[in-house]
Design an enzyme around this catalytic site. Sequence first.
Site, mmCIF file in Angstrom:
data_model
loop_
_atom_site.group_PDB
_atom_site.id
_atom_site.type_symbol
_atom_site.label_atom_id
_atom_site.label_comp_id
_atom_site.label_asym_id
_atom_site.label_seq_id
_atom_site.Cartn_x
_atom_site.Cartn_y
_atom_site.Cartn_z
ATOM 1 N NE ARG A 67 6.476 -3.702 -4.688
ATOM 2 C CZ ARG A 67 4.868 -3.360 -4.672
ATOM 3 N NH1 ARG A 67 4.743 -2.865 -3.023
ATOM 4 N NH2 ARG A 67 4.421 -3.508 -5.439
ATOM 5 C CD GLN A 101 -2.370 -6.802 -3.435
ATOM 6 O OE1 GLN A 101 -3.117 -7.330 -4.334
ATOM 7 N NE2 GLN A 101 -2.039 -6.655 -4.054
ATOM 8 C CG ASP A 135 0.451 2.365 -5.880
ATOM 9 O OD1 ASP A 135 -0.273 1.901 -6.672
ATOM 10 O OD2 ASP A 135 1.362 2.101 -4.943
ATOM 11 N N GLY A 183 1.135 -1.514 -0.083
ATOM 12 C CA GLY A 183 0.124 -0.143 0.505
ATOM 13 C C GLY A 183 0.757 1.191 0.227
ATOM 14 C CB ALA A 184 0.779 4.771 -2.189
ATOM 15 C CG ASN A 229 -3.934 2.271 -7.830
ATOM 16 O OD1 ASN A 229 -3.601 2.233 -6.851
ATOM 17 N ND2 ASN A 229 -5.255 1.992 -7.771
ATOM 18 C CE LYS A 230 -1.905 -3.505 -6.833
ATOM 19 N NZ LYS A 230 -0.105 -3.696 -7.092
#
Lengths: 337, 337
Positions: B87, B189, B230, B51-52, B240-241
């Site tokens: 990451r 998630q 993110d 998670g960011a 993002n994801k």
Amino acid sequence: MEIDLTKEVIRAENKNVVIINQTKLPHKLEFLTLKNCKETAQAIKNMNLRGAGTVGVASGYAMAQAFSELKSKEKILEAKEFIENTRPTAQNLFYATNLVYKTAIDETNSEKIAWDTADSILASDIEATSIMGKLGAELIEDNYSILTHCNAGKLAIQGYGSALAPIYYAHEQKKNCFVYVDETRPRLQGARLTAWELAQENIDHAIIVDNAAGYYFQKGKIDIVFVGADRIAGNGDVANKIGTYEKAVLAKENDVPFYVVAPQSTIDTKTKSGSDIIIEHRSQDEVKNINSNLIANEKSKAFNPAFDITPAKYITGIITENGNYKPDNLYNNLCES
Amino acid sequence: MEIDLTKEVIRAENKNVVIINQTKLPHKLEFLTLKNCKETAQAIKNMNLRGAGTVGVASGYAMAQAFSELKSKEKILEAKEFIENTRPTAQNLFYATNLVYKTAIDETNSEKIAWDTADSILASDIEATSIMGKLGAELIEDNYSILTHCNAGKLAIQGYGSALAPIYYAHEQKKNCFVYVDETRPRLQGARLTAWELAQENIDHAIIVDNAAGYYFQKGKIDIVFVGADRIAGNGDVANKIGTYEKAVLAKENDVPFYVVAPQSTIDTKTKSGSDIIIEHRSQDEVKNINSNLIANEKSKAFNPAFDITPAKYITGIITENGNYKPDNLYNNLCES
């Protein structure tokens, strides 16, 4: 290759129906012998066999088994209803049960006619996939990358498959192509079945999660999309595996042609539009568990629609054994043909 | 509720970093004590925390641990690079490592300043989520159904979360709402973490496979979408994801507002557009296996991009602690503020 997939996905043998147990693939190649109408219907419901064409053939054979087992019209009609309740979205299922029933019921040698009619459904699928494959392969250029969703291959319709038939033909024509295989949650038919089929034929491919197709569309990596269909309404709307609509919208947004490949028997002109198609909702266990392992929060519920509707406006063409139709002309074309 | 999620997702304790091991959720609530910079960086890489916001806080603390453990500027810079390589898509990670490094490196009491700076990142996240929650809750009407993707909740950013913060606030305001939770393959998630969080708060929700969101959009069942981010480029494009882009396209196609909720620290004005953002590609094992069980054809390869880019044109608004911006005005608004 261990077996000839064009012939051994489903077949009749001494009034039994012999199928590949698709729930065991890709880890194990297992055959099931379904000895009576009820066992065959149950195998459809449990998805031991799946795919529009294979479901159609199986339901035709289940009807033939009913003609062998049952003597009264009333009992046979009960069996027909039992079979039809297994997978309510599948047009081919109803096509097959009705064809076998209507052709055989008023005949003196109804049992033989029922089996012959069921055999003919299988034979006509095999022929249709061959024509669809040739038509679709014309759209595939050398070095194309193709996206497909779910499994609309040889396991789904006997012969060359539907959505995969163009790819098999292009491969035979020595065209170089690459296939992005949507894993197709919740039942993972892409990751399990399409990937297995393509590996059998040494066709280069990669499995992606369903979330990742958009990424490859956006990158310009996908040249064309082929999917199958479970039911096509008269206006060209298509019911297919859940997630098909998402890919169709993404294809249109990224100017990528989106083709539906399905035999003529999938078209249901009695159903005017996609909104009239009943969508099967399956158990939440399919979402929350994989191979009986819990993969989600136990106390949460899950919704599990098995199909969605792709409106005709997102579809570049519908390829059947009779031609490559523009979906918005589907009804007119069908009436003319 | 067993624990107070607004406080216990990540915290520092005697130069250790104590986290909830998110890879064990929802089946087990386990805490990990990360004793040094390397352990903390490894936990980021292994996604024991994710998670960011949480990644940002953890990387800030990892830097503080480096200041405690290492004496030379050279070694600390090496540690910084090591942390940043865990990451590469996460803006908050670089924000945190740079902030701690720059604030502390030339000071005489650099170790204390490093820890204080890392603490301040956590504190500012908590405050930001509270403001974002209030701003976002204004958009939620009574009886709204909300779609969210991945986990941008309390586990992802300490306090009220980002994308889930408006939902938590609306729930506190006694607004009735329902959440469709994308399961979010490959790492689930949504099914594991978001569903668990919402269950803790008794917020009504259902898990759906990522393929099914389109179905509910089409049915008019989704009133608004909230996702996290993110990294946000200067032009309002959002990383993002994986799968976020697909949902954004579907939201626009169905006239459903699509909001990104993320703290200001997620915005990277040095990155002009989404195409400049490096996308992390993770191991194919994440696609082919769940909990070490093979779920795909063994001989097939898989591709696994972890993020995608949602262009600004699909985004209705970007909600930060400083306001609700139109993404196309993002750069101008940021320069003005």
